[in-house]
Design a protein around this motif. Structure first.
Motif, mmCIF file in Angstrom:
data_model
loop_
_atom_site.group_PDB
_atom_site.id
_atom_site.type_symbol
_atom_site.label_atom_id
_atom_site.label_comp_id
_atom_site.label_asym_id
_atom_site.label_seq_id
_atom_site.Cartn_x
_atom_site.Cartn_y
_atom_site.Cartn_z
ATOM 1 N N ARG A 156 74.782 71.387 31.111
ATOM 2 C CA ARG A 156 74.737 70.037 30.565
ATOM 3 C C ARG A 156 73.570 69.908 29.581
ATOM 4 N NH1 ARG A 156 75.002 65.608 35.054
ATOM 5 N NH2 ARG A 156 76.860 66.877 35.418
ATOM 6 N N ASN A 157 73.849 69.311 28.425
ATOM 7 C CA ASN A 157 72.803 69.063 27.438
ATOM 8 C C ASN A 157 72.460 67.576 27.417
ATOM 9 O OD1 ASN A 157 75.038 67.978 26.208
ATOM 10 N ND2 ASN A 157 75.086 69.432 24.514
ATOM 11 N N GLU A 158 71.622 67.170 26.469
ATOM 12 C CA GLU A 158 71.167 65.777 26.410
ATOM 13 C C GLU A 158 72.319 64.828 26.108
ATOM 14 O OE1 GLU A 158 67.835 63.084 23.986
ATOM 15 O OE2 GLU A 158 67.978 65.262 23.699
ATOM 16 N N ALA A 159 73.195 65.227 25.193
ATOM 17 C CA ALA A 159 74.354 64.388 24.890
ATOM 18 C C ALA A 159 75.295 64.296 26.096
ATOM 19 C CB ALA A 159 75.102 64.947 23.681
ATOM 20 N N GLY A 160 75.423 65.387 26.860
ATOM 21 C CA GLY A 160 76.251 65.354 28.060
ATOM 22 C C GLY A 160 75.682 64.431 29.123
ATOM 23 N N GLU A 161 74.344 64.383 29.231
ATOM 24 C CA GLU A 161 73.713 63.466 30.180
ATOM 25 C C GLU A 161 73.986 62.015 29.794
ATOM 26 O OE1 GLU A 161 71.980 62.825 33.684
ATOM 27 O OE2 GLU A 161 72.106 64.860 32.817
ATOM 28 N N ARG A 162 73.959 61.749 28.496
ATOM 29 C CA ARG A 162 74.265 60.390 28.034
ATOM 30 C C ARG A 162 75.714 60.031 28.341
ATOM 31 N NH1 ARG A 162 72.778 56.638 24.026
ATOM 32 N NH2 ARG A 162 74.040 54.800 24.495
ATOM 33 N N LEU A 163 76.620 60.971 28.156
ATOM 34 C CA LEU A 163 78.022 60.716 28.446
ATOM 35 C C LEU A 163 78.243 60.465 29.937
ATOM 36 C CD1 LEU A 163 80.989 60.567 27.616
ATOM 37 C CD2 LEU A 163 81.098 63.064 27.750
ATOM 38 N N VAL A 164 77.565 61.205 30.801
ATOM 39 C CA VAL A 164 77.711 61.001 32.250
ATOM 40 C C VAL A 164 77.195 59.619 32.649
ATOM 41 C CG1 VAL A 164 76.922 61.810 34.497
ATOM 42 C CG2 VAL A 164 77.654 63.459 32.777
ATOM 43 N N GLN A 165 76.088 59.190 32.077
ATOM 44 C CA GLN A 165 75.565 57.858 32.364
ATOM 45 C C GLN A 165 76.524 56.774 31.879
ATOM 46 O OE1 GLN A 165 71.696 57.689 30.550
ATOM 47 N NE2 GLN A 165 70.804 59.272 31.886
ATOM 48 N N PHE A 166 77.127 57.006 30.727
ATOM 49 C CA PHE A 166 78.108 56.043 30.206
ATOM 50 C C PHE A 166 79.312 55.934 31.139
ATOM 51 C CE2 PHE A 166 81.889 55.212 27.580
ATOM 52 C CZ PHE A 166 81.534 54.001 27.014
ATOM 53 N N CYS A 167 79.798 57.050 31.634
ATOM 54 C CA CYS A 167 80.933 57.044 32.562
ATOM 55 C C CYS A 167 80.567 56.370 33.881
ATOM 56 C CB CYS A 167 81.414 58.468 32.820
ATOM 57 S SG CYS A 167 82.148 59.285 31.387
ATOM 58 N N GLU A 168 79.357 56.596 34.350
ATOM 59 C CA GLU A 168 78.931 55.973 35.604
ATOM 60 C C GLU A 168 78.834 54.455 35.468
ATOM 61 O OE1 GLU A 168 75.302 56.408 38.897
ATOM 62 O OE2 GLU A 168 75.200 57.430 36.946
ATOM 63 N N ALA A 169 78.377 53.977 34.319
ATOM 64 C CA ALA A 169 78.244 52.540 34.107
ATOM 65 C C ALA A 169 79.590 51.843 33.998
ATOM 66 C CB ALA A 169 77.418 52.284 32.846
ATOM 67 N N ASN A 170 80.632 52.561 33.561
ATOM 68 C CA ASN A 170 81.955 51.950 33.353
ATOM 69 C C ASN A 170 82.991 52.408 34.370
ATOM 70 O OD1 ASN A 170 81.822 50.401 30.597
ATOM 71 N ND2 ASN A 170 80.709 52.319 30.278
ATOM 72 N N ASN A 171 82.546 53.089 35.433
ATOM 73 C CA ASN A 171 83.445 53.518 36.500
ATOM 74 C C ASN A 171 84.541 54.444 35.951
ATOM 75 O OD1 ASN A 171 84.214 53.643 39.178
ATOM 76 N ND2 ASN A 171 85.488 51.809 39.089
ATOM 77 N N LEU A 172 84.128 55.464 35.200
ATOM 78 C CA LEU A 172 85.050 56.413 34.582
ATOM 79 C C LEU A 172 84.830 57.803 35.170
ATOM 80 C CD1 LEU A 172 84.532 55.325 30.858
ATOM 81 C CD2 LEU A 172 86.349 54.560 32.388
ATOM 82 N N PHE A 173 85.807 58.684 34.975
ATOM 83 C CA PHE A 173 85.690 60.085 35.388
ATOM 84 C C PHE A 173 86.221 60.979 34.275
ATOM 85 C CE2 PHE A 173 90.087 59.411 36.248
ATOM 86 C CZ PHE A 173 90.698 60.650 36.250
ATOM 87 N N ILE A 174 85.699 62.194 34.201
ATOM 88 C CA ILE A 174 86.078 63.153 33.161
ATOM 89 C C ILE A 174 87.172 64.045 33.724
ATOM 90 C CG2 ILE A 174 85.238 64.953 31.617
ATOM 91 C CD1 ILE A 174 82.472 63.712 31.843
ATOM 92 N N ALA A 175 88.393 63.899 33.209
ATOM 93 C CA ALA A 175 89.576 64.490 33.840
ATOM 94 C C ALA A 175 89.604 66.008 33.723
ATOM 95 C CB ALA A 175 90.846 63.888 33.239
ATOM 96 N N ASN A 176 89.268 66.570 32.560
ATOM 97 C CA ASN A 176 89.424 68.015 32.395
ATOM 98 C C ASN A 176 88.325 68.827 33.065
ATOM 99 O OD1 ASN A 176 88.195 66.609 30.209
ATOM 100 N ND2 ASN A 176 88.040 68.501 29.066
ATOM 101 N N THR A 177 87.477 68.187 33.863
ATOM 102 C CA THR A 177 86.572 68.912 34.747
ATOM 103 C C THR A 177 87.003 68.831 36.204
ATOM 104 O OG1 THR A 177 85.113 66.993 35.077
ATOM 105 C CG2 THR A 177 84.648 68.422 33.190
ATOM 106 N N CYS A 178 88.106 68.155 36.462
ATOM 107 C CA CYS A 178 88.559 67.929 37.844
ATOM 108 C C CYS A 178 89.738 68.806 38.229
ATOM 109 C CB CYS A 178 88.937 66.460 38.035
ATOM 110 S SG CYS A 178 87.575 65.309 37.782
ATOM 111 N N PHE A 179 90.205 69.683 37.329
ATOM 112 C CA PHE A 179 91.345 70.547 37.621
ATOM 113 C C PHE A 179 90.929 72.003 37.424
ATOM 114 C CE2 PHE A 179 93.066 66.508 36.181
ATOM 115 C CZ PHE A 179 93.990 66.215 37.172
ATOM 116 N N GLN A 180 91.212 72.817 38.428
ATOM 117 C CA GLN A 180 90.839 74.226 38.376
ATOM 118 C C GLN A 180 91.751 74.965 37.407
ATOM 119 O OE1 GLN A 180 90.903 76.204 42.151
ATOM 120 N NE2 GLN A 180 89.742 77.978 41.422
#
Length: 517
Positions: A328-352
């Motif tokens: 994870r880089n700095e931009a990825g940390e910002r994206l994770v915080q944005f998803c947490e604030a809006n109750n979102l999840f990143i789909a293409n990291t949830c499938f093997q």
């Protein structure tokens, strides 16, 4: 009954006449008896056709053939037999007395324009048996063949109804788009059966939409510069379900689809790169946040595109799955915080998936690979996203891979209300009367079909009304509250407020007297 030379069909008819002529039989029982006779005759016809087919195949095997040949024949006749022993299954229709069959309570399969039948799924199964002429039916998705027994037909019908709710969406950074590349993208969409494709870094000027073949393109870009740009390419059958779209900026475009029972909102984005100014990055996230705030809370929300961020393989409960790629880089940390604030999840990291189905970007020399394109959904509708992966075989001259996802939603075609004009018939003009009289005299109302004559008369009246008759005035609706009612309401509220204030101050009230302390 067989002692008197009666067949099974004769027996069914005798029982049917007994029930229909019995005065004690209720109308519902008579209806059930009629349906049972219909089903029984269809089952007998199927059993007879199976017997004829069996005799026909047995006649092809010469006398003295080995047992393996006969076992193979029995297995062909009864493919549903357990362990391939060739014995017919117990649930076939010709092993059951059709008159003693009791309809089972099952979940009905109801299409959009149909109403549930009183007999449930079993009636549809019998109709499918009558319509089918071969012993197997081909599955359109897998190419495999299913046995055409009643149970298999019900399963196939249910699968087809459910499969119409699955749609493939995708996002692709094309690194500029021209006419030739657009044709390649459309060919890839048709090959993979993509219904909605989000495009990043389009580099088109202006905003608008147009049709190209079997697709409609909605795009947004700068007015005077060929930079950035996003678009949504929608297949024509899915475009009928579009409620609205908003070309927010050259980095954000959203579209809302009419669904059943829940509407779907898709937002395509193109995030600034890591070396851009902080103000531009803040403006981008503010625009995406504004689109999320304008989206109804109950909608299925999907945000996809090139985020230019790496969230890595570090799991965040409910946000990032275990199958990310890289660190994870700095931009990825910002994206994770944005998803947490809006109750979102990143789909293409949830499938093997294998790594070749995870990375979305490759460096020009092929040495580095990263996952920077994401499909993000609302956690409330996490079960609607069935899969998310890249398609390495799709190429259009870009260093990004096509990222697709299969979602389970049901779209609904927008229905346009037909409103007829209202004419003012209080003062019909003389020109209308004369034209109607002349055209009706020339019309032959004796010969021909009644429906044709009625259509001609209706068209004549509509045409002359449109030419000569003025439209009626639109009736103004009265206000739901006039001034007098409003004054009374305010006066009542003032009294109630005064009473409440005095009670809080310790005043008491006795009926028929004044306020006392």
């Amino acid at each position: 009954m067989r002692r008197f030379g009666l067949t099974s069909s004769d027996t069914m008819m005798l029982r049917y006449y007994e029930q229909m002529n019995d005065p004690a039989t209720s109308p519902s029982c008579q209806q059930d008896a009629h349906l049972n006779v219909v089903r029984g005759f269809k089952s007998i016809e199927e059993a007879e056709s199976n017997a004829v087919r069996s005799l026909d195949q047995e006649a092809r095997i010469p006398a003295g053939a080995p047992k393996a040949e006969w076992s193979k024949l029995r297995h062909q006749m009864h493919p549903d037999s357990e362990e391939g022993n060739g014995k017919p299954p117990l649930n076939t229709c010709y092993h059951e007395n059709p008159m003693n069959r009791v309809p089972k309570m099952q979940h009905e399969i109801v299409l959009e324009d149909e109403t549930p039948s009183s007999d449930g799924t079993q009636q549809a199964t019998v109709e499918e048996q009558q319509a089918s002429t071969s012993s197997t039916v081909t599955n359109d998705r897998t190419g495999s063949k299913l046995n055409e027994s009643p149970e298999a037909d019900a399963h196939t019908c249910e699968w087809r109804v459910q499969s119409c709710m699955k749609h493939t969406i995708g996002t692709w950074n094309v690194r500029s788009m021209n006419h030739r590349k657009l044709e390649i993208v459309k060919q890839e969409m048709e090959r993979i059966d993509i219904a909605i494709l989000g495009v990043s870094e389009l580099k088109w000027m202006g905003m608008g939409h147009f049709e190209s073949g079997n697709y409609t393109i909605f795009y947004a870009g700068y007015e005077k510069l060929r930079r950035n740009g996003v678009a949504l390419i929608v297949r024509s059958d899915v475009a009928k379900a579009i409620k609205s779209y908003n070309a927010k900026s050259e980095r954000v475009i959203s579209m809302r689809f009419n669904g059943r029972p829940i509407n779907i909102t898709i937002i395509q984005v193109y995030a600034p790169m890591a070396n851009t100014e902080a103000e531009e990055l803040e403006r981008f996230y503010a625009e995406v946040q504004e689109e999320i705030d304008h989206t109804p809370k109950q909608d299925v929300l999907i945000i996809m595109g090139d985020w230019n961020a790496t969230v890595g393989n570090r799991e965040e409960l409910g946000i990032v799955g275990r199958w990310g790629l890289g660190y994870r880089n700095e931009a990825g940390e910002r994206l994770v915080q944005f998803c947490e604030a809006n109750n979102l999840f990143i789909a293409n990291t949830c499938f093997q998936q294998p790594k070749r189905r995870l990375y979305t970007w490759t460096s020009p020399n092929g040495q580095y690979r990263n996952q920077i394109d994401y499909i993000i959904g609302r956690r409330r509708w996490k079960s609607s996203i069935l899969s998310a992966k890249t398609r390495p075989g799709s190429e259009c001259g870009t260093d990004h891979k096509l990222l697709i996802s299969e979602i389970k939603v049901k779209l609904k075609k927008n229905e346009k209300a037909i409103t007829m004009p209202k004419y003012n018939f209080s003062n019909i003009p003389e020109q209308y009367k004369g034209q109607i009289r002349n055209r009706f005299e020339a019309l032959n109302l004796v010969d021909g079909e009644p429906e044709e004559r009625w259509s001609e008369a209706r068209d004549i009246i509509r045409e002359e009304c449109k030419k000569t008759t003025p439209l009626g005035k639109r009736r103004e609706r009265p206000q739901w509250m006039d001034e007098e009612t409003l004054k009374k309401r305010l006066k009542t509220e003032g009294k109630q407020k005064e009473t409440k204030t005095r009670e809080q101050q310790g005043w008491s009230w006795k009926q028929g007297s004044t306020w006392k302390f």
